[in-house]
Design an enzyme around this catalytic site. Sequence first.
Site, PDB file in Angstrom:
ATOM      1  N   ASN A 144       8.167   1.324  35.750  1.00 16.07           N
ATOM      2  CA  ASN A 144       9.355   1.987  36.279  1.00 16.07           C
ATOM      3  C   ASN A 144      10.643   1.229  35.988  1.00 16.07           C
ATOM      4  O   ASN A 144      11.721   1.827  35.968  1.00 16.07           O
ATOM      5  CB  ASN A 144       9.211   2.186  37.793  1.00 16.07           C
ATOM      6  N   GLN A 172       5.492   7.380  36.617  1.00 20.37           N
ATOM      7  CA  GLN A 172       6.522   7.550  35.592  1.00 20.37           C
ATOM      8  C   GLN A 172       6.015   8.271  34.350  1.00 20.37           C
ATOM      9  O   GLN A 172       6.811   8.675  33.498  1.00 20.37           O
ATOM     10  CB  GLN A 172       7.088   6.183  35.198  1.00 20.37           C
ATOM     11  N   THR A 227      -0.876  18.598  58.560  1.00 19.97           N
ATOM     12  CA  THR A 227      -0.530  19.930  58.080  1.00 19.97           C
ATOM     13  C   THR A 227       0.234  19.841  56.771  1.00 19.97           C
ATOM     14  O   THR A 227       1.268  19.175  56.685  1.00 19.97           O
ATOM     15  CB  THR A 227       0.327  20.675  59.114  1.00 19.97           C
ATOM     16  N   CYS A 309      13.454   0.770  44.526  1.00 13.39           N
ATOM     17  CA  CYS A 309      12.678   0.277  45.663  1.00 13.39           C
ATOM     18  C   CYS A 309      12.947  -1.195  45.956  1.00 13.39           C
ATOM     19  O   CYS A 309      12.722  -1.661  47.060  1.00 13.39           O
ATOM     20  CB  CYS A 309      11.187   0.466  45.396  1.00 13.39           C
TER      21      CYS A 309
END
Length: 363
Positions: A144, A172, A227, A309
Amino acid sequence: MPADFIYLDHQATTPLAPEAREAMLPWLSGPESIGFANPHSMHKAGRAAAAAVEVAREQVAALLPKGGRVIFTSGATEALNQAIRSVPRGAIAYSAIEHSAVVNAALATGAAVQELPVSAQGLVDPDVAIAEGTGLVAVMQVNNEIGTIQPVAALAQRAHDLGALFLCDAVQGAGKIAPPEDADLIAITAHKLYGPKGIGALWVRDGVKIAALIEGGGQEGGLRSGTLSPALCAGFGAAAKLARERMEADFQHLSGLAALARSILARWTVNGSETARWPGNLSLRLDGLNFPRLLMDCRQIAFSAGSACGSGTGAPSRVLTAIGLDAAQARNAIRLGFGRYTTRDEVEIACRALDAAAQAQGV
């Protein structure tokens, strides 16, 4: 996007494809329709929502190898954690340039870990020494930060020869290049291939057993309770379908953009291999560059120093130091990320502005 703003940070995230947005809208409706139904309900509306989820699952699965199943997750980080925490025995080996989701998840297991070195080109040697007793080898398909494409087929074979599973972070690469056919576990996420944020997937080869990461109602075959959002699934599926259809066209478009950028920024040094790389990622450095000043002087351009990040930590990128750069060189680096909707004019304007701003710094 504002007319005076140029987005070149596609490794951090991609814009939502119009086709993905259209696929999501019916499942974001209010009380005037039944699109809001819970896909785990047994009534008509629930079954319709469940059918949309399964269509999306098939569309995502078409990006991945045959002979496996797709488990929807909240994103690649969850998928990687589930894969890593499912390793029944042995040490975990991962490359020195893996995403922190792999590194930190491996460390959290308490298992012995081995960091596999990379060359100055940002590549893992297929003949790298891997310790006996290793239960899982994790190497990403496309890095990345620097865009290098790893020899994952050869590394998967090495893992299998040792009796280990092979996990591939294909975040990626998914929808952009051919999938890692020999992997046992593959993690991907929608928002890196023009789908919505908040949904990803773990692909599990048939016969590979994994454990549940989240306990609850037993959804996703008991492996991922909670869910599901039909809207997110539909957007992911539509984005995956579009990526598969446009894979070659997107590759050619990005190759042209990368060549244009490289011609304008010819005096900058490429980080990692210049050949074994994804063309949508251009990691460059210039000795003496002041990145914070460059970012401020080029506020109309979205680009980064490395991984979104890991930004803001102040520490040099561990990916760049892993390929042999010292702390100063690592801090002199920028990452340009091109995408499907990036134009040649945008690349030319942005690259000339970046180079001019760097020259104004005296570098």
